[in-house]
Design an enzyme around this catalytic site. Sequence first.
Site, PDB file in Angstrom:
ATOM      1  N   HIS A  74     -46.484  -3.153  77.632  1.00  6.55           N
ATOM      2  CA  HIS A  74     -45.580  -2.003  78.763  1.00  6.55           C
ATOM      3  C   HIS A  74     -44.424  -2.233  79.289  1.00  6.55           C
ATOM      4  O   HIS A  74     -43.405  -1.797  79.233  1.00  6.55           O
ATOM      5  CB  HIS A  74     -46.987  -1.013  78.790  1.00  6.55           C
ATOM      6  CG  HIS A  74     -46.468   0.066  80.001  1.00  6.55           C
ATOM      7  ND1 HIS A  74     -45.224   1.273  79.541  1.00  6.55           N
ATOM      8  CD2 HIS A  74     -46.841   0.237  80.643  1.00  6.55           C
ATOM      9  CE1 HIS A  74     -45.227   1.780  80.440  1.00  6.55           C
ATOM     10  NE2 HIS A  74     -45.882   1.493  81.538  1.00  6.55           N
ATOM     11  N   HIS A  99     -44.194  -2.703  87.487  1.00 10.07           N
ATOM     12  CA  HIS A  99     -45.025  -1.219  88.433  1.00 10.07           C
ATOM     13  C   HIS A  99     -46.245  -0.473  87.711  1.00 10.07           C
ATOM     14  O   HIS A  99     -46.571  -0.170  88.930  1.00 10.07           O
ATOM     15  CB  HIS A  99     -43.990  -0.615  87.976  1.00 10.07           C
ATOM     16  CG  HIS A  99     -44.259  -0.263  85.865  1.00 10.07           C
ATOM     17  ND1 HIS A  99     -44.319  -0.622  85.464  1.00 10.07           N
ATOM     18  CD2 HIS A  99     -45.409   1.197  85.425  1.00 10.07           C
ATOM     19  CE1 HIS A  99     -44.675  -0.004  83.936  1.00 10.07           C
ATOM     20  NE2 HIS A  99     -45.003   0.953  84.422  1.00 10.07           N
ATOM     21  N   ASP A 100     -47.156  -1.147  88.097  1.00  7.67           N
ATOM     22  CA  ASP A 100     -48.124  -0.851  87.164  1.00  7.67           C
ATOM     23  C   ASP A 100     -49.079  -1.262  88.348  1.00  7.67           C
ATOM     24  O   ASP A 100     -50.313  -1.673  88.362  1.00  7.67           O
ATOM     25  CB  ASP A 100     -48.658  -0.505  85.777  1.00  7.67           C
ATOM     26  CG  ASP A 100     -48.233   0.719  85.505  1.00  7.67           C
ATOM     27  OD1 ASP A 100     -48.028   1.803  86.455  1.00  7.67           O
ATOM     28  OD2 ASP A 100     -47.544   0.739  84.882  1.00  7.67           O
ATOM     29  N   GLU A 103     -50.983  -0.375  91.646  1.00 10.35           N
ATOM     30  CA  GLU A 103     -52.012   0.769  91.517  1.00 10.35           C
ATOM     31  C   GLU A 103     -52.713   0.099  90.677  1.00 10.35           C
ATOM     32  O   GLU A 103     -54.390   0.916  90.706  1.00 10.35           O
ATOM     33  CB  GLU A 103     -51.092   2.142  90.180  1.00 10.35           C
ATOM     34  CG  GLU A 103     -51.922   3.087  89.900  1.00 10.35           C
ATOM     35  CD  GLU A 103     -52.219   4.115  90.793  1.00 10.35           C
ATOM     36  OE1 GLU A 103     -51.062   4.032  91.588  1.00 10.35           O
ATOM     37  OE2 GLU A 103     -53.282   5.299  89.985  1.00 10.35           O
ATOM     38  N   ASP A 104     -52.910  -0.499  89.592  1.00  7.73           N
ATOM     39  CA  ASP A 104     -54.183  -0.766  88.835  1.00  7.73           C
ATOM     40  C   ASP A 104     -54.960  -1.910  88.699  1.00  7.73           C
ATOM     41  O   ASP A 104     -55.953  -2.593  88.511  1.00  7.73           O
ATOM     42  CB  ASP A 104     -53.679  -0.781  86.920  1.00  7.73           C
ATOM     43  CG  ASP A 104     -53.403   0.708  86.468  1.00  7.73           C
ATOM     44  OD1 ASP A 104     -53.544   1.782  87.256  1.00  7.73           O
ATOM     45  OD2 ASP A 104     -51.601   0.719  85.817  1.00  7.73           O
ATOM     46  N   ASP A 165     -40.046   4.297  82.340  1.00  6.55           N
ATOM     47  CA  ASP A 165     -41.406   4.497  82.188  1.00  6.55           C
ATOM     48  C   ASP A 165     -42.145   5.289  80.734  1.00  6.55           C
ATOM     49  O   ASP A 165     -42.861   5.499  80.158  1.00  6.55           O
ATOM     50  CB  ASP A 165     -42.341   4.010  83.583  1.00  6.55           C
ATOM     51  CG  ASP A 165     -43.471   4.353  83.340  1.00  6.55           C
ATOM     52  OD1 ASP A 165     -44.359   3.382  82.841  1.00  6.55           O
ATOM     53  OD2 ASP A 165     -43.981   4.921  84.372  1.00  6.55           O
TER      54      ASP A 165
END
Length: 749
Positions: A74, A99-100, A103-104, A165
């Site tokens: 992704h 980018h994630d 956050e994750d 995104d």
Amino acid sequence: MAEQANVIDNPLPKYNLTEEQERKEILRQYRSLLRSLRPKLKKGDKELVRHAFEMSAEAHKSMRRKSGEPYILHPIAVAEICINEIGLGVRSTICCLLHDTVEDTDITLEDVQREFGNEIAKIVDGLTKISNVLDANSSKQAENFRKILLTLTDDPRVILIKLADRLHNMRTLDYMKREKQLKIASETVWVYAPLAHRMGLYNIKTEMEDLSMKYMEPEQYKEIARKLAETKRERTRYINEFIRPIKDKLIAQGLDFEIYGRPKSIHSIWNKIRKKGVAFEEVYDLFAIRVILNSPQEKEKEDCWKVYSMITDQYTPSPERLRDWLSNPKSNGYEALHTTVMGPQGKWVEVQIRSKRMNEIAEKGLAAHYKYKEGAGEEDRFDKWFGQIREVLSHNDTDSVDFLQDFKTSFLAEEIYVYTPKGDVKMLPVGSTALDFAFSIHSAVGSKCIGAKVHHKLVPISYKLRSGDQVEIITSNKQKPTEDWLNIVVTAKAKSKIKDALREEKRKIADDGKYILQKKLEGMGAAFHSNNIEILEHFYKLTSQLELFYRIATKAIDLKELQDFQVLGDKLEPPKPAKPVEPEPEYQKTYSKKESELIIFGESSDRVEYHLAKCCTPIPGDDVFGFVTTGKGLMIHRTNCPNAARLLANYGHRVVKTKWAKNKEISFLTGLRIIGLDDVGVIHKITNIISGELRLNIAGLSIESKEGVFEGNIKIFVHDKEQLHQLVARLKALNGIHSVERFEMEDEK
Ligand code: MN
């Protein structure tokens, strides 16, 4: 290529690879990413990108997407979109890959900052904040959107990456659950597509709209896509016929160019069908011809006009359809010349003429724009736009849904350009009035505005401006803003300034009320303290002291009721309230779950009260969703309800999955609009089919006839969609019937 393709339905293959194959696939996609990036790589960049990739792949190692594929694919795909479709570079690619992560995964912002520096850490932080607010179920989507925009003031790349995104998530939406699809699709069409449009990303905007439609209106989507494919050959032939003579002329002039036809998007065709009430056959051949010139920047305008003149020598132009965005580019940077001409076989054809540079801006928007921006010149239009947004965001305390609406009309709508008496250009959204213009100059001019002169002619403050208008504002010191003004203006700036002024005015008036109340209370022997004021506020069911004082001052409250109060010590004691009258519910008949048709998921109680929304009157068989309202319980809407997109986008967390069960006992009200030729006896035939043959109950029937054409609105009770389809098919088969469409009950007003 004569015709470029629309978005096609292309689901990903189900994931079923071995670990080794997976590893190879990840590497393959990473290498392809590097290839796209190669022309932009400077010394040392490749190592940085590789570092970001490895860090992200390691952190996401154990995660998978809903499709089953490794998660890292992704971020790689988002980076590809940013490079190839938005034109961003190395720094953005690194941000995409990461980018994630914050956050994750276990990676922290400090890690990112240590490894990649401040600039990248700031963007990743912006992206993390966006996803934090977006995923929080408790807060409203609209409020979140406002926060997204606040980050825009830091670095526009945050928004561009967020759009990439979202686009990738839309492209892979097949694997999500239905209610998640609806929520994401409606949010996309409601917020992200207009934002992409405003950033000048026309291709991304179009794809987002088409993909949203694919999930929100699957049947119509498939039908239009199928019909487009069927008519492609015919369209290509026409485009070639149109292009041939022009091509010859351009070649004879020695111009370097590309010319091709492009069909309208599925979403825009569907919009036309809905808004104009026409059939596919009447709009399917709509397409634009594009002429892209490879001219040096100093000759491009001249060449565009040259091409314009050659085309209009060949085909007659429609005089009111010339759009000159060469002299006045849109504020998202768009430049081009548009005209509509009469082509072969008497068809209107839109022609767009622009240079290669302009085309890149039209497709890649902001990023391409910055690339071409040279040296210090006039203040950049984008900068201006950001400046305006910042101004509105900095003092905005209105309800966030209102805010979102205001924002959309102010900043995401198409715009007009108008002139001050001195000849300065002002950009305003379409629909702006003379009053908006006045506020755009200064709030002091706006609040004293009593009218305007447009091209030296006197017009009222509510006058709707058009591109090219030259506007002179007339003011008076006696003027002041009123409540009505809020309905006259469309810009967020004017709205918030008017609200400020009204609040200020109200405060002044309220002071009188405060004085009156104080005297009155003291006269009764009660104290004028906040406790007693609260009691009164509560008694009159008001939400603030200000409101109470204001109503007393304007005599909306005469304080007679105070006679019934007792005074204990210095404290007011309200009289016992009379039993309140239950208000009449405004919605349709209600059903409890037991006797109902509907299965509601995720609810443990087996008696869920729900109501069928009046705006779209769903019937069994319709694609529906449940919406948790405040006060009215669960409201069932059709997914294609005119209000659905707004509800889903703003309050996605309140959506509950619902499905119809089979039941032939209950009937539901729905409406059909029938248009046809006014033939003697046609009404009789219609009613005969409905109540005679199909034995359905008619709840209402109105027919209007004009110059041989009639339009009938029929309200009927049906069991489900199947039965409705059967009825529609029977009616359509009648002689002289042109169309039979389901209508929203709201339409009648
Ligand atoms: Mn993501």
